[in-house]
Design a protein around this motif. Structure first.
Motif, short mmCIF file in Angstrom:
data_model
loop_
_atom_site.label_atom_id
_atom_site.label_comp_id
_atom_site.label_asym_id
_atom_site.label_seq_id
_atom_site.Cartn_x
_atom_site.Cartn_y
_atom_site.Cartn_z
N PRO A 45 -5.59 -1.53 -8.45
CA PRO A 45 -5.46 -1.81 -7.02
C PRO A 45 -5.27 -0.53 -6.21
N VAL A 46 -5.56 -0.63 -4.94
CA VAL A 46 -5.29 0.46 -3.99
C VAL A 46 -4.30 -0.07 -2.97
N LEU A 47 -3.15 0.58 -2.86
CA LEU A 47 -2.12 0.15 -1.92
C LEU A 47 -2.10 1.09 -0.73
N LEU A 48 -2.45 0.56 0.43
CA LEU A 48 -2.38 1.33 1.67
C LEU A 48 -0.96 1.18 2.21
N LYS A 49 -0.20 2.24 2.10
CA LYS A 49 1.22 2.18 2.42
C LYS A 49 1.45 2.26 3.93
N GLU A 50 2.55 1.66 4.35
CA GLU A 50 2.98 1.71 5.74
C GLU A 50 3.09 3.16 6.21
N TYR A 51 2.46 3.45 7.33
CA TYR A 51 2.55 4.78 7.93
C TYR A 51 2.16 4.68 9.39
N ARG A 52 2.58 5.63 10.20
CA ARG A 52 2.45 5.50 11.65
C ARG A 52 1.03 5.64 12.17
N TYR A 53 0.10 6.20 11.37
CA TYR A 53 -1.31 6.21 11.77
C TYR A 53 -2.18 6.14 10.52
N ALA A 54 -3.31 5.41 10.64
CA ALA A 54 -4.29 5.25 9.57
C ALA A 54 -5.33 4.25 10.03
N GLY A 55 -6.54 4.34 9.48
CA GLY A 55 -7.57 3.37 9.81
C GLY A 55 -8.46 3.81 10.95
N PHE A 56 -8.92 2.84 11.73
CA PHE A 56 -9.94 3.05 12.76
C PHE A 56 -9.41 3.96 13.87
N GLY A 57 -9.94 5.18 13.93
CA GLY A 57 -9.45 6.17 14.89
C GLY A 57 -10.51 6.66 15.84
N TYR A 58 -10.05 7.10 17.01
CA TYR A 58 -10.94 7.62 18.05
C TYR A 58 -10.31 8.86 18.67
N ARG A 59 -11.05 9.98 18.64
CA ARG A 59 -10.63 11.19 19.34
C ARG A 59 -11.55 11.38 20.54
N ALA A 60 -10.95 11.38 21.71
CA ALA A 60 -11.72 11.45 22.95
C ALA A 60 -12.22 12.86 23.22
N THR A 61 -13.23 12.92 24.09
CA THR A 61 -13.73 14.20 24.56
C THR A 61 -12.57 15.09 25.01
N GLU A 62 -12.68 16.39 24.75
CA GLU A 62 -11.61 17.32 25.14
C GLU A 62 -11.55 17.53 26.65
N ASP A 63 -12.51 16.98 27.37
CA ASP A 63 -12.46 17.04 28.84
C ASP A 63 -11.39 16.11 29.41
N TRP A 64 -10.95 15.14 28.60
CA TRP A 64 -9.96 14.18 29.08
C TRP A 64 -8.55 14.64 28.73
N THR A 65 -7.71 14.71 29.75
CA THR A 65 -6.30 15.05 29.59
C THR A 65 -5.47 14.05 30.40
N LYS A 66 -4.17 14.28 30.45
CA LYS A 66 -3.29 13.39 31.23
C LYS A 66 -3.63 13.42 32.71
N GLU A 67 -4.38 14.43 33.15
CA GLU A 67 -4.69 14.57 34.57
C GLU A 67 -5.84 13.68 35.02
N ASN A 68 -6.69 13.25 34.07
CA ASN A 68 -7.92 12.59 34.53
C ASN A 68 -8.34 11.37 33.70
N CYS A 69 -7.46 10.85 32.84
CA CYS A 69 -7.82 9.64 32.11
C CYS A 69 -6.62 8.70 32.04
N GLU A 70 -6.90 7.43 31.81
CA GLU A 70 -5.84 6.43 31.75
C GLU A 70 -6.16 5.41 30.67
N MET A 71 -5.13 4.73 30.19
CA MET A 71 -5.28 3.70 29.17
C MET A 71 -4.55 2.44 29.61
N LEU A 72 -5.04 1.28 29.11
CA LEU A 72 -4.37 0.01 29.33
C LEU A 72 -4.68 -0.89 28.15
#
Length: 411
Positions: free
Chosen positions: A269-296
């Motif tokens: 078996p493969v056990l995926l252990k509890e951790y604060r990040y893992a799985g489906f990830g997205y890194r946004a364009t470096e043009d986006w910072t706290k000054e010009n993007c928002e999330m909801l």
């Protein structure tokens, strides 16, 4: 009531009453629909690999031809017909279609796949939607070679051609656009990290590609990947994964589906252990910072409140050269640990720049055991758009994904 609707969604009865034809009733169910994806079982037509069909909507006494696309069924699989339920379909309403065998097999279509010998590019007409990189990509010159990898999506584009992903940013060389590794992987009594490549404990590698499809309704492919662990003795694949990607021909933005099918590749078996990040990830364009993007999120949480919360969907909108563009990420209710916990960077990230990172992390607060001989599925739907997203629109799109229309073929 909800379970009844879900079960009816899967009910595709076979109609053999009219030779070479099937009548299909599409019920909107309890939700308003706009340009939503529909599929129907057409096995009653006894199709083969070279078959083609025509689809017509019955409107009064008229037949309106509707673009459709037939999947080529492998042995033991059900042939499915796909189309877009175009325009507005009110909750509770019904639309009638007839599918017929066609004499000539259709070629071409607006939805395309281009292979540049390093990557597959999904396209709508002459516009790029996303690029899947199956060839190995080295890190920048002077950076440890362990940061190189294959099997990721970059660029992902907005409809106006803005690039909304980033790879190998200086702050995190192991970030690769849209990708799906696991961080704490327990195998044979030892722990491995396949996300943080600098630890040299493992990686994910693209393997092969099959089922490339093009047409009037969607373009897509199935890509196989292997998850490797590194031991002093060997590099060993312990987990096989296949991505099933489809980009749909809808009128609002670029809509595409991401399916991750996981299964252990050894007898352990493969056990995926509890951790604060893992799985489906997205890194946004470096043009986006706290000054010009928002999330909801679907739970009305904004960027400073999101990390650690759970949500059905999350969107990010930011400034681009053409105005404002964004991505809406939707998780399916059958995913493990749904609604999935989220890991995001708040506005203090990267020394206060506030770069954007989003991760559906089903193992953020619990383990997930993958047993040999079993297959596990995670499904996400993504909309790339121009302008602004609203909660109402995001809810409507998620309902299409999570609670599809009810499709019934006549007995």
């Amino acid at each position: 009531m909800r379970s009844l609707i879900i079960s009816l969604t899967c009910l595709l009865a076979i109609n053999a009453g009219i030779a070479g034809k099937i009548k299909i009733t599409v019920q909107a169910g309890p939700y308003d629909r706009v340009d939503c994806v529909v599929s129907a079982d057409v096995s009653a037509l006894n199709l083969h690999a070279s078959s083609s069909v025509d689809l017509f909507e019955i409107i009064g006494k008229q037949k309106k031809r509707t673009p459709c696309q037939l999947t080529t069924a492998k042995q033991g699989e059900t042939p499915l017909l796909y189309w877009i339920l175009d325009g507005k379909t009110d909750a509770g309403s019904v639309r009638i279609f007839v599918v017929e065998k066609a004499k000539k097999k259709k070629d071409g279509g607006l939805m395309k796949v281009e292979d540049n010998q390093k990557a597959l590019i999904l396209k709508k007409g002459n516009k790029n939607i996303l690029q899947y990189n199956y060839a190995h990509v080295d890190p920048p010159a002077g950076v440890d070679k362990s940061y190189g990898r294959s099997g990721f999506i970059h660029p992902a584009y907005s409809p106006d051609g803005n690039i909304l992903t980033a790879i190998q940013p200086k702050d995190h060389y192991h970030h690769y656009g849209i990708w799906n590794p696991w961080t704490r992987v327990m195998y044979d009594g030892k722990m491995y990290d396949l996300w943080n490549l600098m630890d040299k404990q493992g990686t994910v590698r693209a393997k092969d590609i099959e089922d490339i499809c093009r047409g009037d309704v969607f373009a897509g492919y199935t890509a196989h990947l292997d998850h490797y662990i590194f031991t002093p003795e060997e590099e060993k694949a312990i987990l096989n994964e296949c991505w099933k990607i489809k980009a749909w021909n809808v009128s609002e933005g670029f809509l595409w589906d991401f399916e991750s099918h996981l299964h252990p590749s050894t007898s352990l078996p493969v056990l995926l252990k509890e951790y604060r990040y893992a799985g489906f990830g997205y890194r946004a364009t470096e043009d986006w910072t706290k000054e010009n993007c928002e999330m909801l999120t679907s739970e009305d949480k904004t960027r400073q409140q999101i990390d650690g919360s759970a949500a059905r969907w999350i969107y990010i909108t930011g400034a681009t050269k053409t105005g404002r563009s964004g991505l809406l990420f939707m998780g399916h209710p059958q995913n493990y640990n749904f609604p999935e916990p989220l890991r995001i960077w708040d506005e203090k990230a990267n020394g206060g720049r506030g770069d954007a990172f989003i991760n559906f992390a089903p193992t953020k607060n619990k383990d997930w055991e993958l047993k040999p001989g079993e297959r596990y599925l995670l499904r996400y739907r993504i909309l790339s758009y121009e302008g602004e997203m609203t909660k109402e629109k995001a809810d409507r799109l998620w309902n299409d994904f999570a609670h599809p229309v009810i499709v019934v073929t006549d007995n």
